[in-house]
Design an enzyme around this catalytic site. Structure first.
Site, PDB file in Angstrom:
ATOM      1  N   ASP A   1      -3.184  28.075  49.166  1.00 48.47           N
ATOM      2  CA  ASP A   1      -2.286  27.570  48.131  1.00 48.47           C
ATOM      3  C   ASP A   1      -1.998  28.642  47.087  1.00 48.47           C
ATOM      4  O   ASP A   1      -1.149  28.447  46.213  1.00 48.47           O
ATOM      5  CB  ASP A   1      -2.909  26.362  47.423  1.00 48.47           C
ATOM      6  CG  ASP A   1      -3.095  25.190  48.356  1.00 48.47           C
ATOM      7  OD1 ASP A   1      -2.209  24.934  49.182  1.00 48.47           O
ATOM      8  OD2 ASP A   1      -4.155  24.533  48.271  1.00 48.47           O
TER       9      ASP A   1
ATOM     10  N   ASP B   1       7.960  15.627  49.303  1.00 47.92           N
ATOM     11  CA  ASP B   1       8.134  15.598  47.842  1.00 47.92           C
ATOM     12  C   ASP B   1       9.529  15.186  47.383  1.00 47.92           C
ATOM     13  O   ASP B   1       9.764  15.032  46.191  1.00 47.92           O
ATOM     14  CB  ASP B   1       7.797  16.946  47.201  1.00 47.92           C
ATOM     15  CG  ASP B   1       6.317  17.288  47.292  1.00 47.92           C
ATOM     16  OD1 ASP B   1       5.508  16.363  47.507  1.00 47.92           O
ATOM     17  OD2 ASP B   1       5.969  18.456  47.149  1.00 47.92           O
TER      18      ASP B   1
ATOM     19  N   ASP C   1      11.391  21.072  45.167  1.00 47.17           N
ATOM     20  CA  ASP C   1      10.271  21.275  44.252  1.00 47.17           C
ATOM     21  C   ASP C   1      10.739  21.330  42.805  1.00 47.17           C
ATOM     22  O   ASP C   1      10.092  21.915  41.946  1.00 47.17           O
ATOM     23  CB  ASP C   1       9.493  22.551  44.613  1.00 47.17           C
ATOM     24  CG  ASP C   1       8.141  22.615  43.926  1.00 47.17           C
ATOM     25  OD1 ASP C   1       7.574  21.550  43.617  1.00 47.17           O
ATOM     26  OD2 ASP C   1       7.653  23.737  43.671  1.00 47.17           O
TER      27      ASP C   1
END
Length: 367
Positions: A348, A196, A158
């Site tokens: 989230d 990601d 991330d």
């Protein structure tokens, strides 16, 4: 700070799914343990590196069915023959068991808790990860089903953002992947390799990006060598992030175009974009990527029933719905499966603590 198509909030939280984290037990006793799962966040069409992200981390230094042939075009929906596996340990199942009289229970149980979903391995724990992966894959094999597992421990994860963590460097990561692969068993298994890690790689310097891609290519080869029936998919972001051509270029550098390391790509992990948009995008990426005709795509449909909000909000946006139920039979050329990688109801960070299950949120998505 702009973050990934799906970003994690803490070690052990990943795109809102079950996580099999190390609980300190000896490796021969270790099994998947449910903790909060990461929450991935959408990026603009052309993501830009964040100053904070660039400096936050140290430098990286199928049951009985036969796999489809690599040399021939796959027929729609034939990637795996067995149904997908629902691991019996998750936050939503814990809630359902603990609330037999809750008026929301029937909807949440039937529309979310009963669905097969991915199991995340989001911590760096080389000594126990083999046993914990094996607990999932052996359970699935005994049930005659196909598990979905998510290795999520790449260094600089991330880009040092909310979901930072992972291995201390790429040498350590390579060893962790070796241990992860040792738990895959011999049955069919779907591997969602490092969400990601490719779409968000613009935050890395050129040298670090090249090193990461080499490590991801190696990871795919190791996983498939350990279990030839493992289907390994690489990060393609989503339809509102990088262009198909740009993403394909990155994927090629990470080994996603080689049958020795890859079965294709995954999109929309922990995001909200409609399945139709992701199908079109995935096909464009695959076309630009080249490689064998057997390469396909899997799409996260866990929360995309109403599509993405117009304002681009990623944090528990109102008005969303669960999407297509997880299935390995899509009827769509080059689309191998619809999966629930993020479990609906795990926040989230706006409708609850990041990565934790919210019954109100789950009911809103499922009703």
């Amino acid at each position: 700070m702009a973050v990934a198509a799906s970003a994690v909030v803490a070690v052990g939280t990943v795109t809102g799914m079950m996580s099999a984290l190390d609980d300190g037990r000896p490796s021969d006793e270790a099994g998947p343990r449910v903790t909060s799962s990461p929450s991935l966040q959408p990026l603009p069409a052309v993501p830009t590196p964040s100053p904070r992200a660039a400096s936050a981390s140290p430098s990286p230094s199928k049951s009985s069915a036969r796999p489809s042939p690599k040399s021939a075009e796959k027929k729609p929906g034939t990637a795996v023959a067995a149904p997908l596996y629902r691991h019996p340990d998750s936050q939503v199942l814990d809630w359902v068991r603990a609330h037999p009289d809750d008026p929301r229970r029937a909807v949440i149980a039937s529309r979310i808790a009963d669905r097969p979903a991915a199991v995340w391995f989001a911590d760096f724990s080389p000594s126990t990860v083999t046993a914990r992966v094996r607990a999932v894959t052996s359970g699935a094999a005994a049930a005659g089903r196909v598990p979905v597992v998510v290795p999520y421990s790449i260094p600089l994860r991330d880009c040092g953002g909310a979901s930072e963590g992972g291995a201390p460097d790429l040498a350590a990561y390579d060893g962790w992947i070796d241990a992860f692969a040792a738990g895959l068993g011999s049955g069919e298994v779907i591997v969602i390799l490092e969400p990601d890690s490719i779409a968000q790689s613009a935050c890395l310097s050129g040298a670090r990006q090249a090193d990461r891609f080499a490590s991801l290519a190696r990871a795919g080869r190791v996983l498939k060598a350990a279990n030839p029936r493992a289907r390994v998919y690489y990060d393609a972001g989503h339809s509102d992030w990088n262009t198909a051509a740009a993403q394909a270029s990155l994927l090629a550098r990470a080994g996603a175009g080689s049958a020795a390391s890859s079965d294709g790509i995954f999109t929309n992990v922990s995001n909200f974009h409609r399945t139709s948009a992701e199908i079109a995008y995935a096909r464009h990426v695959l076309s630009a990527l080249g490689g064998p005709a057997s390469l396909g795509a899997v799409i996260d449909t866990s929360r995309n029933g109403n599509g993405a909000p117009a304002d681009g909000e990623w944090c528990d946006p109102d008005g969303r719905r669960i999407g297509q139920a997880p299935t390995p039979v899509t009827g769509e050329a080059r689309i191998d499966a619809y999966l629930w990688v993020k479990l609906p109801g795990e926040s989230d960070g706006c409708k609850g603590t990041p990565g934790t299950f919210s019954a109100d949120y789950a009911y809103e998505l499922a009703r």
